[in-house]
Design a protein around this motif. Structure first.
Motif, short mmCIF file in Angstrom:
data_model
loop_
_atom_site.label_atom_id
_atom_site.label_comp_id
_atom_site.label_asym_id
_atom_site.label_seq_id
_atom_site.Cartn_x
_atom_site.Cartn_y
_atom_site.Cartn_z
N ALA A 194 30.16 40.53 54.75
CA ALA A 194 29.39 41.71 54.76
C ALA A 194 29.54 42.29 53.31
O ALA A 194 28.34 42.88 52.95
CB ALA A 194 30.22 42.54 55.86
N ASN A 195 30.40 42.03 52.58
CA ASN A 195 30.59 42.98 51.30
C ASN A 195 31.49 42.19 50.51
O ASN A 195 32.44 41.53 51.01
CB ASN A 195 30.85 44.57 51.50
CG ASN A 195 30.60 45.05 50.43
OD1 ASN A 195 30.01 44.59 49.11
ND2 ASN A 195 30.12 46.36 50.66
N GLN A 196 31.32 42.13 49.21
CA GLN A 196 32.32 41.40 48.24
C GLN A 196 32.03 42.20 46.98
O GLN A 196 30.97 42.01 46.32
CB GLN A 196 32.01 39.77 48.06
CG GLN A 196 32.88 39.12 47.02
CD GLN A 196 32.38 37.62 47.10
OE1 GLN A 196 31.41 37.13 47.48
NE2 GLN A 196 33.59 36.92 46.88
N PHE A 197 33.08 42.73 46.27
CA PHE A 197 33.02 43.48 45.22
C PHE A 197 34.12 43.31 44.45
O PHE A 197 35.12 43.22 44.70
CB PHE A 197 32.69 45.06 45.58
CG PHE A 197 33.64 45.75 46.51
CD1 PHE A 197 34.66 46.18 46.19
CD2 PHE A 197 33.21 45.67 47.82
CE1 PHE A 197 35.63 46.83 47.10
CE2 PHE A 197 33.90 46.22 48.74
CZ PHE A 197 35.00 46.68 48.18
N GLU A 198 34.14 43.87 43.28
CA GLU A 198 35.12 43.57 42.20
C GLU A 198 35.46 44.96 41.58
O GLU A 198 34.47 45.47 40.75
CB GLU A 198 34.92 42.60 41.26
CG GLU A 198 36.12 42.12 40.21
CD GLU A 198 35.45 41.13 39.22
OE1 GLU A 198 36.59 40.42 38.62
OE2 GLU A 198 34.31 40.99 39.10
N PHE A 199 36.61 45.19 41.24
CA PHE A 199 37.17 46.38 40.29
C PHE A 199 37.82 45.68 39.19
O PHE A 199 38.87 44.97 39.31
CB PHE A 199 37.92 47.27 40.90
CG PHE A 199 37.59 47.95 42.17
CD1 PHE A 199 36.47 48.78 41.80
CD2 PHE A 199 37.79 47.69 43.42
CE1 PHE A 199 35.68 49.63 42.77
CE2 PHE A 199 37.28 48.60 44.49
CZ PHE A 199 36.35 49.36 44.26
N LYS A 200 37.30 45.92 37.80
CA LYS A 200 38.07 45.15 36.83
C LYS A 200 38.25 46.00 35.67
O LYS A 200 37.34 47.01 35.45
CB LYS A 200 37.08 44.00 36.20
CG LYS A 200 37.58 43.13 35.19
CD LYS A 200 36.45 42.18 34.98
CE LYS A 200 37.28 40.93 33.88
NZ LYS A 200 36.28 39.79 33.61
N LEU A 201 39.33 45.88 34.90
CA LEU A 201 39.66 46.61 33.69
C LEU A 201 40.25 45.89 32.69
O LEU A 201 41.10 45.27 33.03
CB LEU A 201 40.64 47.84 33.98
CG LEU A 201 41.05 48.75 32.98
CD1 LEU A 201 39.96 49.58 32.31
CD2 LEU A 201 42.00 49.91 33.53
N GLY A 202 39.72 45.99 31.60
CA GLY A 202 40.16 45.09 30.51
C GLY A 202 40.06 43.53 30.41
O GLY A 202 39.41 43.14 31.17
N ASP A 203 40.64 42.86 29.63
CA ASP A 203 40.45 41.45 29.38
C ASP A 203 41.73 40.58 30.01
O ASP A 203 42.77 40.31 29.64
CB ASP A 203 40.32 41.15 27.87
CG ASP A 203 40.05 39.54 27.64
OD1 ASP A 203 40.19 38.77 28.69
OD2 ASP A 203 39.59 39.25 26.53
#
Length: 346
Positions: A194-203
């Motif tokens: 149904a849904n696939q998402f990403e939260f990302k911060l920095g390296d």
């Protein structure tokens, strides 16, 4: 690291309420039996509702024949998903940030074209007594085409897995977590994702490279029900002026009102929801299960109807927390400073 100093004295002042043992305002009513819970409501002419549930974990509903049940003396109404309008459920019709997809919600209250789990509600019956309502359920004939079920996410994501929602749109959008269906002209392959998402911060990769220690862990959890003492229950009276009154065991009566309004096509000004005392909820009684069925039955029967789920129904057909797979990777220095963290939650 900041020195830890336990048992700090936050205040030396005495308060009237903080630190005292006030008498609970609802205590006397509850210990004397005067408190009214959802199933305690009694109305003139009240009918008792029961829900027919699927014995299959995955099946197409080819037909529902309730004629024999309606012929039984004392049976006043039978309802199915055909008794209300089906929302489109399309992504294009959802507002950004939608918590619920109304199509999924209404189809969970009463299955439309498919039963998606054992215990999925198929039809509702209103009769003069609970026992008669149960006998009427047995007289309803449902023609199922039994399909292969999907029992975990790993099997669901494999190529060739049975597709639960044929028109499901696979998203990558945290603002549309409710999910939904594809547009009519979308002919892409069906999916269970149904849904696939990403939260990302920095390296993240740089952080792992600079770390002295890497720790990785994978954990699986099973679905766990909240186990509240009081089952879900809802009583509805469709009034002669077209308004609706609902007595509900709920933690959010305004949410019940708003969802009932959207599902039944009534303005919120026409719906009054009365929250009863609640015998436990733990966050699970903010959604609707029996209330819309009671409302539809009341409208057809022209009598108030109470629908109370059994303990088995609660476990099979209400909303426990989902089973999960969690994979976590942490990178840190030798002195305990975290440099990077990565987690995959399914």
């Amino acid at each position: 690291m900041v020195d830890y100093q336990p048992n700090l004295v936050l205040s030396t002042k005495e308060f009237k309420v903080v630190g005292s043992r006030p008498i609970r305002h609802d205590g006397a009513d509850k210990v004397t039996g005067r408190a009214q819970y959802g199933a305690d409501i009694q109305l003139q002419g009240l009918l008792h509702g029961k829900i027919l549930r699927s014995p299959h974990a995955h099946a197409k509903i080819k037909s529902i024949d309730a004629s024999k049940a309606l012929e039984m003396p004392g049976v006043h109404a039978v309802v199915t998903s055909a008794d209300w309008e089906q929302p489109s459920g399309k992504i294009e019709d959802l507002a950004e940030g939608s918590i619920h997809n109304l199509r999924f919600l209404s189809n969970n209250v009463l299955a439309y074209d498919k039963a998606l789990y054992k215990g999925h509600a198929i039809a509702g019956v209103a009769a003069e007594s609970p026992h008669l309502a149960e006998q009427a359920l047995a007289a309803i004939k449902v023609d199922y085409e039994v399909l292969k079920p999907v029992v975990n996410f790993r099997e669901a994501l494999k190529d060739g897995a049975p597709i639960l929602h044929e028109r499901l749109q696979s998203l990558s959008n945290p603002g549309l977590r409710a999910g939904g269906y594809k547009s009519d002209d979308d002919t892409s392959k069906g999916t269970n994702l149904a849904n696939q998402f990403e939260f990302k911060l920095g390296d993240i990769e740089k952080g792992f490279q600079e770390a002295d220690i890497l720790v990785e862990k994978e954990t699986n959890t099973s679905a766990v029900h909240q186990g509240y003492i009081e089952p879900h229950t809802g009583t509805a009276r469709w009034n002669t002026d077209g308004s609706l009154t609902v007595w509900s065991s709920t933690q959010g009566h305004f949410n019940v009102r708003d969802l009932m309004s959207r599902m039944l096509g009534l303005p919120v000004s026409k719906i009054k929801v009365i929250p009863m005392e609640i015998g436990g909820g733990f966050g699970a009684k903010g959604i609707i299960y029996s209330e819309p069925v009671a409302a539809l039955l009341s409208k057809k029967a022209n009598r108030p109807v109470k629908v109370t789920m059994s303990r088995t129904e609660v476990y099979e057909a209400s909303g426990p927390t989902s089973g999960t797979n969690v994979q976590v990777k942490l990178g840190a220095t030798n002195d305990g400073k975290l440099l990077a963290a990565e987690a995959h939650l399914t």
